[in-house]
Design a protein around this motif. Sequence first.
Motif, PDB file in Angstrom:
ATOM      1  N   THR A  45     -26.209 -64.007 -16.252  1.00  0.00           N
ATOM      2  CA  THR A  45     -24.966 -63.483 -15.687  1.00  0.00           C
ATOM      3  C   THR A  45     -25.175 -63.040 -14.245  1.00  0.00           C
ATOM      4  O   THR A  45     -24.355 -63.333 -13.366  1.00  0.00           O
ATOM      5  CB  THR A  45     -24.435 -62.310 -16.545  1.00  0.00           C
ATOM      6  N   LEU A  48     -25.464 -66.123 -12.052  1.00  0.00           N
ATOM      7  CA  LEU A  48     -24.152 -66.699 -11.726  1.00  0.00           C
ATOM      8  C   LEU A  48     -23.457 -65.908 -10.623  1.00  0.00           C
ATOM      9  O   LEU A  48     -22.822 -66.488  -9.737  1.00  0.00           O
ATOM     10  CB  LEU A  48     -23.269 -66.757 -12.972  1.00  0.00           C
ATOM     11  N   GLU A  49     -23.583 -64.591 -10.665  1.00  0.00           N
ATOM     12  CA  GLU A  49     -23.004 -63.767  -9.600  1.00  0.00           C
ATOM     13  C   GLU A  49     -23.638 -64.096  -8.261  1.00  0.00           C
ATOM     14  O   GLU A  49     -22.955 -64.170  -7.239  1.00  0.00           O
ATOM     15  CB  GLU A  49     -23.176 -62.286  -9.928  1.00  0.00           C
ATOM     16  N   GLU A  50     -24.956 -64.308  -8.262  1.00  0.00           N
ATOM     17  CA  GLU A  50     -25.655 -64.630  -7.015  1.00  0.00           C
ATOM     18  C   GLU A  50     -25.244 -66.008  -6.494  1.00  0.00           C
ATOM     19  O   GLU A  50     -25.131 -66.210  -5.288  1.00  0.00           O
ATOM     20  CB  GLU A  50     -27.170 -64.548  -7.214  1.00  0.00           C
ATOM     21  N   ILE A  51     -24.998 -66.942  -7.403  1.00  0.00           N
ATOM     22  CA  ILE A  51     -24.543 -68.279  -6.998  1.00  0.00           C
ATOM     23  C   ILE A  51     -23.203 -68.179  -6.266  1.00  0.00           C
ATOM     24  O   ILE A  51     -22.937 -68.939  -5.339  1.00  0.00           O
ATOM     25  CB  ILE A  51     -24.442 -69.212  -8.228  1.00  0.00           C
ATOM     26  N   ARG A  52     -22.374 -67.236  -6.672  1.00  0.00           N
ATOM     27  CA  ARG A  52     -21.082 -67.038  -5.998  1.00  0.00           C
ATOM     28  C   ARG A  52     -21.252 -66.437  -4.605  1.00  0.00           C
ATOM     29  O   ARG A  52     -20.397 -66.593  -3.754  1.00  0.00           O
ATOM     30  CB  ARG A  52     -20.183 -66.150  -6.851  1.00  0.00           C
ATOM     31  N   ARG A  53     -22.379 -65.733  -4.388  1.00  0.00           N
ATOM     32  CA  ARG A  53     -22.622 -65.074  -3.105  1.00  0.00           C
ATOM     33  C   ARG A  53     -23.322 -65.957  -2.075  1.00  0.00           C
ATOM     34  O   ARG A  53     -23.131 -65.782  -0.878  1.00  0.00           O
ATOM     35  CB  ARG A  53     -23.469 -63.821  -3.319  1.00  0.00           C
ATOM     36  N   GLN A  54     -24.180 -66.841  -2.545  1.00  0.00           N
ATOM     37  CA  GLN A  54     -24.943 -67.653  -1.588  1.00  0.00           C
ATOM     38  C   GLN A  54     -25.194 -69.053  -2.123  1.00  0.00           C
ATOM     39  O   GLN A  54     -25.071 -69.304  -3.323  1.00  0.00           O
ATOM     40  CB  GLN A  54     -26.260 -66.968  -1.220  1.00  0.00           C
ATOM     41  N   ASN A  55     -25.557 -69.940  -1.209  1.00  0.00           N
ATOM     42  CA  ASN A  55     -25.864 -71.324  -1.573  1.00  0.00           C
ATOM     43  C   ASN A  55     -27.335 -71.443  -1.954  1.00  0.00           C
ATOM     44  O   ASN A  55     -28.183 -70.730  -1.420  1.00  0.00           O
ATOM     45  CB  ASN A  55     -25.590 -72.256  -0.393  1.00  0.00           C
TER      46      ASN A  55
END
Length: 72
Positions: A45, A48-55
């Motif tokens: 989880t 997934l939050e980190e994926i939303r923040r950076q590439n």
Amino acid sequence: MNEPDTPHQAMDPILVVDDEAASIALLQEDLEQAGYKAVGFTDPTLALEEIRRQNFSVIMADQRMPGDRKST
């Protein structure tokens, strides 16, 4: 303009997701020794939050994580 020392430095980091912290540490160490930047998470989880923040250039994930309803 500053050129990166290696082509790897120009890449987005590599994301490593595994429920075993030791596995993440080993992969991060190997990747960083090869010149890559690696970010690791044991909680999918949070990953997934980190994926939303950076590439990320690459995502390496454990196939079976605790709490994953698709795992057998």
